[in-house]
Write a protein that holds these residues in place. Structure first.
Motif, mmCIF file in Angstrom:
data_model
loop_
_atom_site.group_PDB
_atom_site.id
_atom_site.type_symbol
_atom_site.label_atom_id
_atom_site.label_comp_id
_atom_site.label_asym_id
_atom_site.label_seq_id
_atom_site.Cartn_x
_atom_site.Cartn_y
_atom_site.Cartn_z
ATOM 1 N N LEU A 32 0.830 -1.201 0.000
ATOM 2 C CA LEU A 32 0.000 0.000 0.000
ATOM 3 C C LEU A 32 0.869 1.256 0.000
ATOM 4 O O LEU A 32 0.655 2.180 -0.788
ATOM 5 C CB LEU A 32 -0.928 0.000 1.214
ATOM 6 C CG LEU A 32 -1.769 1.256 1.408
ATOM 7 C CD1 LEU A 32 -2.781 1.392 0.271
ATOM 8 C CD2 LEU A 32 -2.470 1.210 2.751
ATOM 9 N N VAL A 33 1.857 1.274 0.877
ATOM 10 C CA VAL A 33 2.747 2.434 0.964
ATOM 11 C C VAL A 33 3.515 2.612 -0.338
ATOM 12 O O VAL A 33 3.657 3.732 -0.834
ATOM 13 C CB VAL A 33 3.705 2.312 2.166
ATOM 14 C CG1 VAL A 33 4.789 3.373 2.111
ATOM 15 C CG2 VAL A 33 2.931 2.396 3.470
ATOM 16 N N THR A 34 3.984 1.523 -0.914
ATOM 17 C CA THR A 34 4.720 1.598 -2.180
ATOM 18 C C THR A 34 3.854 2.227 -3.267
ATOM 19 O O THR A 34 4.320 3.076 -4.027
ATOM 20 C CB THR A 34 5.199 0.203 -2.618
ATOM 21 O OG1 THR A 34 6.041 -0.327 -1.601
ATOM 22 C CG2 THR A 34 5.959 0.255 -3.918
ATOM 23 N N ASP A 35 2.590 1.821 -3.330
ATOM 24 C CA ASP A 35 1.681 2.405 -4.316
ATOM 25 C C ASP A 35 1.449 3.890 -4.053
ATOM 26 O O ASP A 35 1.325 4.683 -4.979
ATOM 27 C CB ASP A 35 0.341 1.673 -4.315
ATOM 28 C CG ASP A 35 0.443 0.265 -4.876
ATOM 29 O OD1 ASP A 35 1.423 -0.028 -5.586
ATOM 30 O OD2 ASP A 35 -0.459 -0.549 -4.593
ATOM 31 N N MET A 36 1.413 4.266 -2.781
ATOM 32 C CA MET A 36 1.129 5.651 -2.412
ATOM 33 C C MET A 36 2.351 6.565 -2.550
ATOM 34 O O MET A 36 2.221 7.782 -2.466
ATOM 35 C CB MET A 36 0.586 5.710 -0.993
ATOM 36 C CG MET A 36 -0.788 5.068 -0.856
ATOM 37 S SD MET A 36 -1.391 5.101 0.833
ATOM 38 C CE MET A 36 -1.529 6.854 1.117
ATOM 39 N N LEU A 37 3.535 6.005 -2.774
ATOM 40 C CA LEU A 37 4.740 6.820 -2.885
ATOM 41 C C LEU A 37 4.730 7.734 -4.112
ATOM 42 O O LEU A 37 5.584 8.590 -4.254
ATOM 43 C CB LEU A 37 5.995 5.944 -2.894
ATOM 44 C CG LEU A 37 6.345 5.305 -1.560
ATOM 45 C CD1 LEU A 37 7.578 4.420 -1.705
ATOM 46 C CD2 LEU A 37 6.545 6.334 -0.469
ATOM 47 N N GLN A 38 3.749 7.545 -4.963
ATOM 48 C CA GLN A 38 3.612 8.431 -6.116
ATOM 49 C C GLN A 38 3.139 9.814 -5.681
ATOM 50 O O GLN A 38 3.246 10.765 -6.441
ATOM 51 C CB GLN A 38 2.630 7.835 -7.123
ATOM 52 C CG GLN A 38 3.103 6.524 -7.692
ATOM 53 C CD GLN A 38 2.070 5.907 -8.601
ATOM 54 O OE1 GLN A 38 1.414 6.607 -9.364
ATOM 55 N NE2 GLN A 38 1.909 4.609 -8.529
ATOM 56 N N ILE A 39 2.621 9.918 -4.453
ATOM 57 C CA ILE A 39 2.153 11.184 -3.908
ATOM 58 C C ILE A 39 3.292 11.800 -3.102
ATOM 59 O O ILE A 39 3.783 11.205 -2.149
ATOM 60 C CB ILE A 39 0.915 10.965 -3.013
ATOM 61 C CG1 ILE A 39 -0.189 10.267 -3.813
ATOM 62 C CG2 ILE A 39 0.437 12.285 -2.417
ATOM 63 C CD1 ILE A 39 -1.328 9.745 -2.967
#
Length: 64
Positions: A32-39
């Motif tokens: 989840l965090v990896t996916d959110m690192l785009q922000i």
């Protein structure tokens, strides 16, 4: 070893567990965090300055 490298090695040791969680919940959270690192704000919160260095290198005049 140079102080800069020692600091980087210590940061890597602390950060390593996030790459290989031990539980299913940990794996799900990592993903989840990896996916959110785009922000950008999320990246700053979770990673902060641990991976960023303000190093000024001289211009060597390399041609591209």
């Amino acid at each position: 070893m140079m102080p800069f490298l020692v600091k980087k090695q210590r940061a890597a040791e602390k950060f390593a567990t996030s790459f290989a969680p031990r539980t299913r919940l940990g794996i799900a959270f990592r993903n989840l965090v990896t996916d959110m690192l785009q922000i950008g704000a999320v990246t700053n919160f979770f990673i902060g300055r641990s991976l960023r260095d303000d190093i000024h290198l001289p211009d060597y005049g390399a041609k591209t």
